[in-house]
Motif scaffolding. Structure first.
Motif, short mmCIF file in Angstrom:
data_model
loop_
_atom_site.label_atom_id
_atom_site.label_comp_id
_atom_site.label_asym_id
_atom_site.label_seq_id
_atom_site.Cartn_x
_atom_site.Cartn_y
_atom_site.Cartn_z
N UNK A 464 -42.76 9.53 -55.86
CA UNK A 464 -43.33 8.48 -55.02
C UNK A 464 -44.73 8.10 -55.47
N UNK A 465 -45.45 9.04 -56.07
CA UNK A 465 -46.78 8.70 -56.60
C UNK A 465 -46.66 7.69 -57.74
N UNK A 466 -45.68 7.89 -58.62
CA UNK A 466 -45.48 6.92 -59.70
C UNK A 466 -44.90 5.60 -59.17
N UNK A 467 -44.01 5.69 -58.17
CA UNK A 467 -43.41 4.48 -57.63
C UNK A 467 -44.43 3.61 -56.91
N UNK A 468 -45.49 4.21 -56.38
CA UNK A 468 -46.49 3.42 -55.66
C UNK A 468 -47.26 2.46 -56.56
N UNK A 469 -47.23 2.70 -57.87
CA UNK A 469 -47.92 1.81 -58.80
C UNK A 469 -47.06 0.64 -59.26
N UNK A 472 -44.63 -4.76 -55.80
CA UNK A 472 -43.93 -4.67 -54.52
C UNK A 472 -42.49 -5.18 -54.65
N UNK A 473 -42.29 -6.23 -55.41
CA UNK A 473 -40.94 -6.77 -55.56
C UNK A 473 -40.00 -5.75 -56.20
N UNK A 474 -40.46 -5.09 -57.25
CA UNK A 474 -39.64 -4.09 -57.92
C UNK A 474 -39.45 -2.85 -57.05
N UNK A 477 -36.90 -3.52 -54.37
CA UNK A 477 -35.56 -3.54 -54.94
C UNK A 477 -35.02 -2.14 -55.19
N UNK A 478 -35.86 -1.24 -55.67
CA UNK A 478 -35.43 0.13 -55.91
C UNK A 478 -35.11 0.86 -54.61
N UNK A 479 -35.90 0.61 -53.57
CA UNK A 479 -35.64 1.27 -52.29
C UNK A 479 -34.37 0.75 -51.62
N UNK A 480 -33.99 -0.47 -51.94
CA UNK A 480 -32.78 -1.05 -51.34
C UNK A 480 -31.51 -0.72 -52.11
N UNK A 481 -31.62 -0.04 -53.25
CA UNK A 481 -30.43 0.28 -54.05
C UNK A 481 -29.44 1.14 -53.26
N UNK A 482 -29.84 2.23 -52.55
CA UNK A 482 -28.83 3.01 -51.81
C UNK A 482 -28.08 2.18 -50.77
#
Length: 572
Positions: A464-469, A472-474, A477-482
């Motif tokens: 999540x530390x790497x994902x925070x960088x 927002x659009x990407x 999209x990654x959080x909505x994959x599941x």
């Protein structure tokens, strides 16, 4: 005549043959010079017209000579001769090695007494936990949390005095009974900020006590061994099972009761205590100089936050995300204010004291025993029918793939404990910290500089530390994959999954509660004035009014819903 001729006979025979050949040639060719003279003249011509490289030793064809044997090989070189040859072949490398050896010798020669003293001090600190001269106090907020007790025990083992806060009086005995006299537990309910002044008074009284608490004699410490606050560690900023609201959409979140209590426990109360303890951290510039000289590390403020909420913010966890974001912003502002104060008053005692304070945020991922999702499905029953229809499928998908942390294998509690101890002690008392020699050489400061003021620990924290960088659009999209994958799976199933539809009676709008007599009288007076406002109101409320009326709490829209036309009919 013997069968085997002798050497003299062979030589006589050869001479006779040679004379016969010469006489025969002379008789056959009287004009041809002798062969030897012809060969001699040919050789003279070769020497006269040939290159100078032809050796002069070949001027004549003398008797055949056996070549002398080759000379014997030279004896093998010794160590010093080989070393001298290597030094001659590598002059720059030899010079670098020489300078390094001289520098190391000077460092050991001049710094040996101080280095030996620091090593001895470090060994003495690690050797025993029952040291009567413990003066560094760690204020731990939230010691009754799942991560609190292991951290308390490890801090006491590493040579600190721990003053911990617990929410109930029963937890005081539970914490102190497992320690060895260097831990004092004080009651502080984080949902009641009014208890903070009482907690601070108890803290000041405890710091005047002599530790260990079970020692005989005078219970008060002498002025020369007075305690001082070395670090403040907040675990209250982590979600607790007793204060965190159940997962729900932001539309359903009760801002008056549930979120307000959670905000008090995880945001207001910890920051209130930090405000009161900051003067104690910067009270003594002389102590800051002593800490720098003795290599005990900087004083610290350590705030632990949930990694998922502080870094990203996941669906159906709005309360945790808003509180963590507010706390994180406040801690970052505090760190910048401390650095600005240390830089603006450079050279003064106050700047020295402020420079000795560091503020660190620890992003905590999945640590300790995993939490099951048994009671999460029951929380949907408290939602309104419209909320269930809008968010029920997404919430079911969240529970089906395990939630934000349920699908991960949690890290061991010892990993979290060692990380916090490493931050508090500046790497001098943790399992993965640097030794006394490395700390003296400045490697500890270099390690802190590389790590920064924000540390991630636990399963999923670095992800999540790497994902925070990410943009927002990407990230969205990654959080909505599941959710997208589960929706595709449901669409491909031969039988759609069962969806619970609320009963019709639950979806019917309920009548608002009756008004008080005073409100009825005021409405009658307004009607008698002949205003036209009664024509502007609708007899039926909106769907949001009905939902808020069903809940009985929230924004208060349902409580203020009034039908001016229906009330006179009821009164009549």
């Amino acid at each position: 005549m013997p069968l085997i001729p002798t050497v003299e006979q062979i030589e006589d025979y050869l001479e006779s043959v040679e004379e016969l050949i010469i006489s025969s040639l002379s008789a056959a060719t009287p004009d041809l010079p002798r062969v030897s003279e012809a060969i001699h003249r040919l050789w003279q011509d070769v020497l006269r017209h040939s290159p100078q490289a032809v050796p002069a030793s070949l001027k004549g064809l003398g008797a055949f000579e056996v070549p002398p044997p080759p000379p014997p090989p030279p004896p093998p070189k010794g160590f010093w001769e080989s070393t001298a040859d290597w030094v001659a072949d590598h002059p720059w490398t030899t010079a670098g090695i020489g300078v390094g050896c001289i520098g190391a010798g000077l460092l050991v020669g001049y710094a040996h007494p101080r280095l030996r003293h620091r090593t001895r001090v470090g060994a003495r600190r690690h050797a025993t936990a029952a040291n009567a001269e413990r003066r560094q106090v760690i204020v731990l907020l939230g010691a009754d949390s799942p991560l609190g007790l292991p951290l308390v025990l490890d801090l006491e083992k590493k040579g600190y005095v721990v003053i911990a806060s617990v929410a109930t009086p029963e937890a005081v005995e539970e914490v102190e009974s497992k320690c060895h006299g260097y831990v004092r537990a004080l009651v502080l309910d984080p949902t009641e900020p009014e208890m903070v002044p009482f907690f601070l008074r108890s803290l000041a009284s405890t710091m005047s006590r002599r530790f260990p608490l079970n020692a005989s004699g005078d219970p008060h410490a002498s002025p020369t061994a007075h305690l001082y606050v070395h670090s403040v560690v907040s675990l209250l900023t982590l979600p607790s099972s007793t204060t965190v609201p159940p997962p729900a959409p932001l539309e359903h979140l009760d801002l008056r009761d549930s979120y307000q209590d959670y905000l008090k426990a995880t945001h207001i109360t910890p920051l209130h205590i930090l405000q009161a303890l900051l003067p104690l951290l910067r009270a003594s510039p002389a102590r800051a100089r002593d800490s720098l000289t003795n290599g005990v590390g900087k004083q610290s403020i350590v705030v632990c936050l949930p990694a998922t909420d502080a870094r990203v913010g996941l669906p159906f966890a709005s309360a945790q995300a808003m509180s963590a974001a507010a706390t994180l912003r406040g801690v970052e502002v505090l760190r910048r204010e401390i650095r600005a104060a240390a830089a603006s008053a450079s050279g003064s005692d106050t700047a020295q004291a402020m420079r000795n304070i560091k503020v660190v945020v620890v992003d905590v991922g999945a640590v300790g025993p995993a939490v099951g999702a048994k009671g999460l499905r029951d929380s949907v029953d408290d939602w309104t029918p419209a909320e269930q229809a809008a968010y029920g499928a997404a919430f079911g998908s969240l529970l089906e793939h395990g939630g934000p942390q349920l699908g991960r294998k949690p890290s061991d509690v010892s990993v979290f404990v060692d990380t916090v101890v490493d931050v508090v002690s500046s790497g001098r008392k943790s399992e993965k910290g640097c030794s006394a020699t490395a700390a003296y050489l400045g490697l500890g400061r270099l390690r802190e500089f590389i790590r920064g003021d924000r540390v991630a620990v636990g399963a999923g924290a670095h992800t999540y530390a790497m994902a925070s960088h990410l943009p927002s659009l990407l990230l969205d999209a990654l959080l909505n994959v599941p959710y997208l994958l589960i929706s595709i799976r449901n669409a491909l199933l031969p039988i759609p999954p069962r969806v619970v539809v609320p009963p019709p009676s639950a979806a019917a709008a309920t009548q608002p509660p009756p008004l008080a007599p005073a409100a009825v009288d005021s409405l009658k007076e307004k009607q008698q004035e002949g205003t036209d406002s009664e024509h502007e109101h609708s007899e039926t409320g909106s769907e949001a009014d009905v939902e808020s009326g069903n809940e009985g709490s929230g924004s208060g829209v349902g409580e203020s819903w009034v039908s001016l036309k229906s009330r006179p009919a009821e009164e009549s």
